[in-house]
Motif scaffolding. Sequence first.
Motif, PDB file in Angstrom:
ATOM      1  N   VAL A  49       0.808  -1.316  -0.043  1.00 18.15           N
ATOM      2  CA  VAL A  49       0.059  -0.102   0.033  1.00 18.15           C
ATOM      3  C   VAL A  49       0.870   1.176   0.161  1.00 18.15           C
ATOM      4  N   LEU A  50       2.118   1.123   0.739  1.00 21.08           N
ATOM      5  CA  LEU A  50       2.931   2.269   0.443  1.00 21.08           C
ATOM      6  C   LEU A  50       3.508   2.609  -0.866  1.00 21.08           C
ATOM      7  N   ILE A  51       3.611   1.483  -1.881  1.00 18.87           N
ATOM      8  CA  ILE A  51       3.777   1.738  -3.408  1.00 18.87           C
ATOM      9  C   ILE A  51       2.539   2.002  -4.002  1.00 18.87           C
ATOM     10  N   ALA A  52       1.512   1.765  -3.497  1.00 24.89           N
ATOM     11  CA  ALA A  52       0.048   2.191  -4.353  1.00 24.89           C
ATOM     12  C   ALA A  52      -0.096   3.575  -3.942  1.00 24.89           C
ATOM     13  N   LEU A  53      -0.027   4.153  -2.899  1.00 22.66           N
ATOM     14  CA  LEU A  53      -0.303   5.360  -2.570  1.00 22.66           C
ATOM     15  C   LEU A  53       0.188   6.562  -3.532  1.00 22.66           C
ATOM     16  N   PRO A  54       1.731   6.501  -3.764  1.00 18.13           N
ATOM     17  CA  PRO A  54       2.088   7.560  -4.958  1.00 18.13           C
ATOM     18  C   PRO A  54       1.441   7.400  -6.199  1.00 18.13           C
ATOM     19  N   ILE A  55       1.277   6.022  -6.620  1.00 18.94           N
ATOM     20  CA  ILE A  55       0.682   5.939  -8.027  1.00 18.94           C
ATOM     21  C   ILE A  55      -0.776   6.387  -8.015  1.00 18.94           C
ATOM     22  N   GLY A  56      -1.718   6.317  -6.857  1.00 16.76           N
ATOM     23  CA  GLY A  56      -2.924   6.944  -6.795  1.00 16.76           C
ATOM     24  C   GLY A  56      -2.724   8.334  -6.942  1.00 16.76           C
ATOM     25  N   CYS A  57      -1.898   9.031  -6.513  1.00 18.07           N
ATOM     26  CA  CYS A  57      -1.843  10.536  -6.582  1.00 18.07           C
ATOM     27  C   CYS A  57      -1.748  10.820  -8.099  1.00 18.07           C
ATOM     28  N   PHE A  58      -1.457   9.989  -9.045  1.00 19.90           N
ATOM     29  CA  PHE A  58      -1.120  10.391 -10.427  1.00 19.90           C
ATOM     30  C   PHE A  58      -2.729   9.945 -11.250  1.00 19.90           C
ATOM     31  N   TRP A  59      -3.587   9.519 -10.497  1.00 16.36           N
ATOM     32  CA  TRP A  59      -4.746   9.047 -11.139  1.00 16.36           C
ATOM     33  C   TRP A  59      -5.461  10.184 -11.965  1.00 16.36           C
ATOM     34  N   PRO A  60      -6.034  10.056 -13.228  1.00 21.93           N
ATOM     35  CA  PRO A  60      -6.961  10.907 -13.870  1.00 21.93           C
ATOM     36  C   PRO A  60      -8.244  10.990 -12.883  1.00 21.93           C
ATOM     37  N   GLN A  61      -9.080  11.930 -13.260  1.00 20.82           N
ATOM     38  CA  GLN A  61     -10.470  11.904 -12.627  1.00 20.82           C
ATOM     39  C   GLN A  61     -11.180  11.021 -13.663  1.00 20.82           C
ATOM     40  N   SER A  62     -12.151  10.116 -13.215  1.00 22.17           N
ATOM     41  CA  SER A  62     -13.129   9.435 -13.952  1.00 22.17           C
ATOM     42  C   SER A  62     -13.949  10.074 -14.903  1.00 22.17           C
ATOM     43  N   PRO A  63     -13.845   9.854 -16.031  1.00 22.40           N
ATOM     44  CA  PRO A  63     -14.804  10.327 -17.074  1.00 22.40           C
ATOM     45  C   PRO A  63     -16.368  10.406 -16.785  1.00 22.40           C
ATOM     46  N   SER A  64     -16.848   9.327 -16.393  1.00 25.41           N
ATOM     47  CA  SER A  64     -18.132   9.195 -15.807  1.00 25.41           C
ATOM     48  C   SER A  64     -18.556  10.435 -14.796  1.00 25.41           C
ATOM     49  N   TRP A  65     -17.603  10.631 -13.926  1.00 23.52           N
ATOM     50  CA  TRP A  65     -17.715  11.572 -12.721  1.00 23.52           C
ATOM     51  C   TRP A  65     -17.727  12.906 -13.266  1.00 23.52           C
ATOM     52  N   LEU A  66     -16.829  13.121 -14.365  1.00 24.70           N
ATOM     53  CA  LEU A  66     -16.651  14.472 -14.998  1.00 24.70           C
ATOM     54  C   LEU A  66     -18.102  14.708 -15.580  1.00 24.70           C
ATOM     55  N   ALA A  67     -18.587  13.647 -16.254  1.00 30.48           N
ATOM     56  CA  ALA A  67     -19.782  13.917 -16.915  1.00 30.48           C
ATOM     57  C   ALA A  67     -21.156  14.008 -15.976  1.00 30.48           C
ATOM     58  N   CYS A  68     -20.880  13.691 -14.862  1.00 31.39           N
ATOM     59  CA  CYS A  68     -21.977  13.793 -13.759  1.00 31.39           C
ATOM     60  C   CYS A  68     -21.883  15.438 -13.348  1.00 31.39           C
ATOM     61  N   LYS A  69     -20.843  15.929 -13.411  1.00 26.18           N
ATOM     62  CA  LYS A  69     -20.383  17.374 -12.961  1.00 26.18           C
ATOM     63  C   LYS A  69     -20.668  18.326 -14.050  1.00 26.18           C
ATOM     64  N   GLY A  70     -21.021  17.772 -15.359  1.00 25.90           N
ATOM     65  CA  GLY A  70     -21.160  18.787 -16.597  1.00 25.90           C
ATOM     66  C   GLY A  70     -19.988  19.068 -16.961  1.00 25.90           C
ATOM     67  N   LYS A  71     -18.821  18.610 -16.733  1.00 27.59           N
ATOM     68  CA  LYS A  71     -17.636  18.967 -17.302  1.00 27.59           C
ATOM     69  C   LYS A  71     -17.283  18.111 -18.629  1.00 27.59           C
ATOM     70  N   PHE A  72     -18.082  18.457 -19.600  1.00 25.66           N
ATOM     71  CA  PHE A  72     -18.133  17.368 -20.743  1.00 25.66           C
ATOM     72  C   PHE A  72     -16.808  17.457 -21.718  1.00 25.66           C
TER      73      PHE A  72
END
Length: 475
Positions: A173-196
């Motif tokens: 999990v110490l390795i997973a943490l920095p990788i998670g910091c570079f995730w993009p936002q979910s396209p489905s979530w962006l669409a929910c927020k109107g950021k098409f």
Amino acid sequence: MTISPLARQFMIAGSTHLAALSAGGVIAYPSVLLQQLQANDTIVQLDLHNRSWIGSVHGIAGIPSILLPLLMQYQGRKCAFVLSCLSIITGWVFTFFAQSITTLIIGECFHGLGTNGLLAVSFLSVSEMVQPKYRNTCLVLYGTVQALGISSVGILGRYLHWRTVSIIMACPVLIALPIGCFWPQSPSWLACKGKFDECQRIFEKLRGTDEESTKELKAIVNSQKDILTIRQNSMQEFFQTISRRDFYMPALHTFILINVLYWGGGMPVIIYSTDMMIKSSGRPHPQVKLIMDCTLFIGYNIATVLVRYCSSKKVMIFSMSGSAVFMTSAAIVTYLQSIGEVAKDSDIAVYSLLGFVVFLSLGSSCIGFSIASEIMPVKHRGIGGCLYVVYTCVLHSFSLKAYPYLCVYIDVWGVFLIYAVYKTFSIFFIWMYVPETRNRMLHEIEQFYNCGHFKDNIIDESVNVPFIRTEKNIE
């Protein structure tokens, strides 16, 4: 350097799998603590009350993580994933430095908070950001890696001190943490927020621009545009959400699917297998326990391959059917032992439990979680994610806390019978009512819950669901 869309998807899924390795260690860690603290002369002393809390507090402590899906809905998936990883790391730190039972329980509380939140965040994120043909494999692989963590802790706990085990299991999990910091936002979530526009840009980075991806992007954007045209206050939106068929039916199905692991006997056998074998045969059978630990990992790997080529639901039904047969066998044998028809030191029930674990590892303990993460529509994943976490936490604690007391009041054969009955009920329910999600886009699954069948199937090809009536005016 140009990163391919598939590599981006696997980076996201891979970071959740690394965290899952530590989460698997969290699940099995109480069994190591219980064995070592009872067997050795340590500074940490256990009594009956403390032992029950060590085994079950993981679930109760996870209840506050219902805030993570809400955070995930308002701030995005990356933030929630990072917080889950930090909580798990904090739990390992507490357990390593523990000098008392109180500190150990605090560490288990952080473990419960992080692991229960991680499960919902990881499954919902992967289901949104990985393309359908790889989605099921990645979701089941989460369970496979988690099983590796469970097996590893069980094996390491036989040879290493529990503090050393905590250091080893904190590393992934110490390795997973920095990788998670570079995730993009979910396209489905962006669409929910109107950021098409941003949704389209991120989606193309994650999925590419082929015909299938373009079709899915268009479906996501169009469905969210229709929703955003209806403006309501928070309370109106809440009451409308919980009264919608595409919310309460997935919520019911999610409960049944998740509960297979708990009141179907999976988690109690993982945590209390040694105690079960002592009650069934009078001996702890450490060799059988070791085989169970190894079997979990091997079986999960087989399940990962099976869902790549077969229907997820059928693999789950097959796994549940075999485990129900062996749990029923264990119930019958231990009942016959209680009335003197079978010798008290007979090993038949022990090998029935081993058979149960073999079939459990083939999918019934992990596929239910992956299907549950796919069936809740994206627009309901704030409230739906909270339910997912609540189900997991409450069922985990209730099933594990209840086991010792059930053994006192109805004997171990009665406990096995409860698990077998629930498993049998779940087989029927899932086969009849839960849709097959393999290779289905999320908006197709949402349409199923609105229509009672998939749009590209005739009604006779869909599951026979009396709870979901097909409306005549829907084409």
